[in-house]
Design a protein around this motif. Structure first.
Motif, PDB file in Angstrom:
ATOM      1  N   ILE A  68      82.551  59.954  53.316  1.00 31.82           N
ATOM      2  CA  ILE A  68      81.850  60.460  54.485  1.00 31.82           C
ATOM      3  C   ILE A  68      82.309  61.882  54.809  1.00 31.82           C
ATOM      4  CG2 ILE A  68      81.596  58.132  55.400  1.00 31.82           C
ATOM      5  CD1 ILE A  68      83.769  58.820  57.474  1.00 31.82           C
ATOM      6  N   ALA A  69      81.512  62.576  55.612  1.00 33.45           N
ATOM      7  CA  ALA A  69      81.860  63.930  56.041  1.00 33.45           C
ATOM      8  C   ALA A  69      82.849  63.862  57.194  1.00 33.45           C
ATOM      9  CB  ALA A  69      80.612  64.686  56.464  1.00 33.45           C
ATOM     10  N   VAL A  70      83.880  64.704  57.130  1.00 33.09           N
ATOM     11  CA  VAL A  70      84.872  64.774  58.208  1.00 33.09           C
ATOM     12  C   VAL A  70      85.155  66.243  58.516  1.00 33.09           C
ATOM     13  CG1 VAL A  70      85.900  62.564  57.563  1.00 33.09           C
ATOM     14  CG2 VAL A  70      86.870  64.689  56.661  1.00 33.09           C
ATOM     15  N   ILE A  71      85.546  66.496  59.755  1.00 37.91           N
ATOM     16  CA  ILE A  71      85.852  67.847  60.215  1.00 37.91           C
ATOM     17  C   ILE A  71      87.332  67.914  60.568  1.00 37.91           C
ATOM     18  CG2 ILE A  71      85.365  69.625  61.934  1.00 37.91           C
ATOM     19  CD1 ILE A  71      82.643  68.163  62.384  1.00 37.91           C
ATOM     20  N   SER A  72      88.020  68.895  60.024  1.00 33.36           N
ATOM     21  CA  SER A  72      89.427  69.095  60.348  1.00 33.36           C
ATOM     22  C   SER A  72      89.664  70.566  60.649  1.00 33.36           C
ATOM     23  CB  SER A  72      90.322  68.634  59.194  1.00 33.36           C
ATOM     24  OG  SER A  72      89.971  69.297  57.993  1.00 33.36           O
ATOM     25  N   ARG A  73      90.775  70.852  61.302  1.00 36.88           N
ATOM     26  CA  ARG A  73      91.148  72.227  61.621  1.00 36.88           C
ATOM     27  C   ARG A  73      92.241  72.665  60.656  1.00 36.88           C
ATOM     28  NH1 ARG A  73      88.782  76.188  64.834  1.00 36.88           N
ATOM     29  NH2 ARG A  73      88.277  74.555  66.305  1.00 36.88           N
ATOM     30  N   MET A  74      92.016  73.790  59.976  1.00 30.78           N
ATOM     31  CA  MET A  74      92.965  74.295  59.002  1.00 30.78           C
ATOM     32  C   MET A  74      94.034  75.150  59.686  1.00 30.78           C
ATOM     33  SD  MET A  74      91.534  72.797  56.583  1.00 30.78           S
ATOM     34  CE  MET A  74      92.535  73.354  55.198  1.00 30.78           C
ATOM     35  N   ASP A 114      94.771  78.126  59.190  1.00 30.89           N
ATOM     36  CA  ASP A 114      94.304  79.475  59.502  1.00 30.89           C
ATOM     37  C   ASP A 114      93.290  79.509  60.644  1.00 30.89           C
ATOM     38  OD1 ASP A 114      92.033  78.430  58.327  1.00 30.89           O
ATOM     39  OD2 ASP A 114      92.037  79.766  56.594  1.00 30.89           O
ATOM     40  N   GLY A 115      93.048  78.359  61.270  1.00 32.36           N
ATOM     41  CA  GLY A 115      92.158  78.301  62.424  1.00 32.36           C
ATOM     42  C   GLY A 115      90.724  77.939  62.109  1.00 32.36           C
ATOM     43  N   ARG A 116      90.374  77.857  60.815  1.00 33.31           N
ATOM     44  CA  ARG A 116      89.005  77.497  60.459  1.00 33.31           C
ATOM     45  C   ARG A 116      88.758  76.012  60.687  1.00 33.31           C
ATOM     46  NH1 ARG A 116      87.910  77.808  54.842  1.00 33.31           N
ATOM     47  NH2 ARG A 116      90.153  77.426  54.572  1.00 33.31           N
ATOM     48  N   SER A 117      87.532  75.667  61.082  1.00 35.83           N
ATOM     49  CA  SER A 117      87.094  74.278  61.118  1.00 35.83           C
ATOM     50  C   SER A 117      86.389  73.989  59.798  1.00 35.83           C
ATOM     51  CB  SER A 117      86.139  74.027  62.290  1.00 35.83           C
ATOM     52  OG  SER A 117      86.814  74.143  63.513  1.00 35.83           O
ATOM     53  N   LEU A 118      86.870  72.983  59.093  1.00 34.40           N
ATOM     54  CA  LEU A 118      86.425  72.726  57.728  1.00 34.40           C
ATOM     55  C   LEU A 118      85.719  71.384  57.625  1.00 34.40           C
ATOM     56  CD1 LEU A 118      86.656  73.883  54.774  1.00 34.40           C
ATOM     57  CD2 LEU A 118      88.598  72.326  54.512  1.00 34.40           C
ATOM     58  N   LEU A 119      84.544  71.378  56.979  1.00 31.30           N
ATOM     59  CA  LEU A 119      83.834  70.142  56.655  1.00 31.30           C
ATOM     60  C   LEU A 119      84.247  69.721  55.255  1.00 31.30           C
ATOM     61  CD1 LEU A 119      81.550  68.196  57.736  1.00 31.30           C
ATOM     62  CD2 LEU A 119      80.030  69.454  56.204  1.00 31.30           C
ATOM     63  N   SER A 120      84.699  68.499  55.129  1.00 30.54           N
ATOM     64  CA  SER A 120      85.174  67.998  53.852  1.00 30.54           C
ATOM     65  C   SER A 120      84.678  66.578  53.657  1.00 30.54           C
ATOM     66  CB  SER A 120      86.707  68.064  53.810  1.00 30.54           C
ATOM     67  OG  SER A 120      87.207  67.761  52.533  1.00 30.54           O
ATOM     68  N   GLY A 121      85.164  65.911  52.640  1.00 33.29           N
ATOM     69  CA  GLY A 121      84.799  64.526  52.377  1.00 33.29           C
ATOM     70  C   GLY A 121      86.032  63.647  52.353  1.00 33.29           C
ATOM     71  N   ALA A 122      85.888  62.393  52.789  1.00 29.58           N
ATOM     72  CA  ALA A 122      87.000  61.443  52.772  1.00 29.58           C
ATOM     73  C   ALA A 122      86.450  60.034  52.612  1.00 29.58           C
ATOM     74  CB  ALA A 122      87.830  61.545  54.047  1.00 29.58           C
ATOM     75  N   ARG A 123      87.213  59.200  51.949  1.00 30.30           N
ATOM     76  CA  ARG A 123      86.822  57.800  51.791  1.00 30.30           C
ATOM     77  C   ARG A 123      87.014  57.074  53.114  1.00 30.30           C
ATOM     78  NH1 ARG A 123      90.360  54.231  47.879  1.00 30.30           N
ATOM     79  NH2 ARG A 123      89.711  55.837  46.366  1.00 30.30           N
TER      80      ARG A 123
END
Length: 225
Positions: free
Chosen positions: A41-47, A49-58
């Motif tokens: 599924i798609a998940v949002i995390s904060r990196m 460096d301050g960026r909000s990143l859309l990634s994938g996770a089980r």
């Protein structure tokens, strides 16, 4: 609980809608109206460096210390009231707070009738979640809380929805883990009034037809006006 939800947008669409960057893992997310535990599924995390990143996770959290990814209990949901203390979720609650974008989610009442919960204008919902990296594999859970209002008429639990404008503190604020989860629980209560719901047909297959409203079954014995 939250055992099915819809995220029908391509990862690029989600990133554009929410103003996010997307990494390579986001491309492994398949849009669907019938997302189940175990899927990516798609998940949002904060990196850092301050960026909000859309990634994938089980969607089934495996703690980093586990010897196996086949736990004897389900971990696609975690109770917001106890996640900070449970060994399975404790580390993720401290360092792995995420958001899960979705169009809406399904819940079943005592009669096994599915209901669709969503925002009335079909903007993305953001559910609070936790991320754990197991042997290099991102895994996650969706936090749940005690249901209130119309949600409680269907089921006694519901996902912790973070209302618009509150996502940044959830992802970035550094505070006591218990305090962060209490804040998320409170925000989830505020979000209850934002949701619309209606019954839908039993979930089979995929596609937008799954969220179309159906007439509730008549009460037994009420055959005539």
């Amino acid at each position: 609980m939250c055992g099915r939800f819809a995220m029908p947008w391509d990862p690029e669409q989600v990133a554009d809608m929410l103003g996010l960057d997307a990494d390579g893992l986001a491309r492994s997310v398949t849009p669907s109206y019938n997302i189940a535990p175990g899927m990516t599924i798609a998940v949002i995390s904060r990196m850092a460096d301050g960026r909000s990143l859309l990634s994938g996770a089980r969607w089934n959290l495996i703690p980093s210390w586990s010897d196996t990814d086949r736990l004897p209990y389900p971990t696609f949901n975690a109770r917001v009231e106890s996640a900070a203390d449970k060994p399975t979720f404790r580390d993720a609650a401290r360092t792995g707070r995420i958001l899960v974008p979705m169009l809406g989610y399904y819940e079943w009442d005592a009669g096994h009738v599915p209901y669709w919960f969503h925002l009335p204008d079909d903007r993305p919902l953001l559910a609070a979640g936790l991320l754990s990296i197991w042997h290099g594999i991102p895994t996650c859970t969706i936090l749940t809380r005690r249901a209130e209002g119309r949600c409680a008429r269907v089921h006694d639990r519901m996902p912790v929805i973070i209302p618009p404008g509150h996502s940044y503190p959830w992802l970035t604020r550094r505070a006591d883990t218990h305090a962060m989860l209490r804040d998320a629980d409170r925000l989830g209560g505020e979000a209850v009034g934002l949701l619309d719901s209606h019954p839908v047909a039993p979930l089979h297959g995929d596609g937008p037809g799954l969220i179309e409203p159906v007439a509730p079954a008549p009460e037994q014995g009420l055959l005539f006006d």
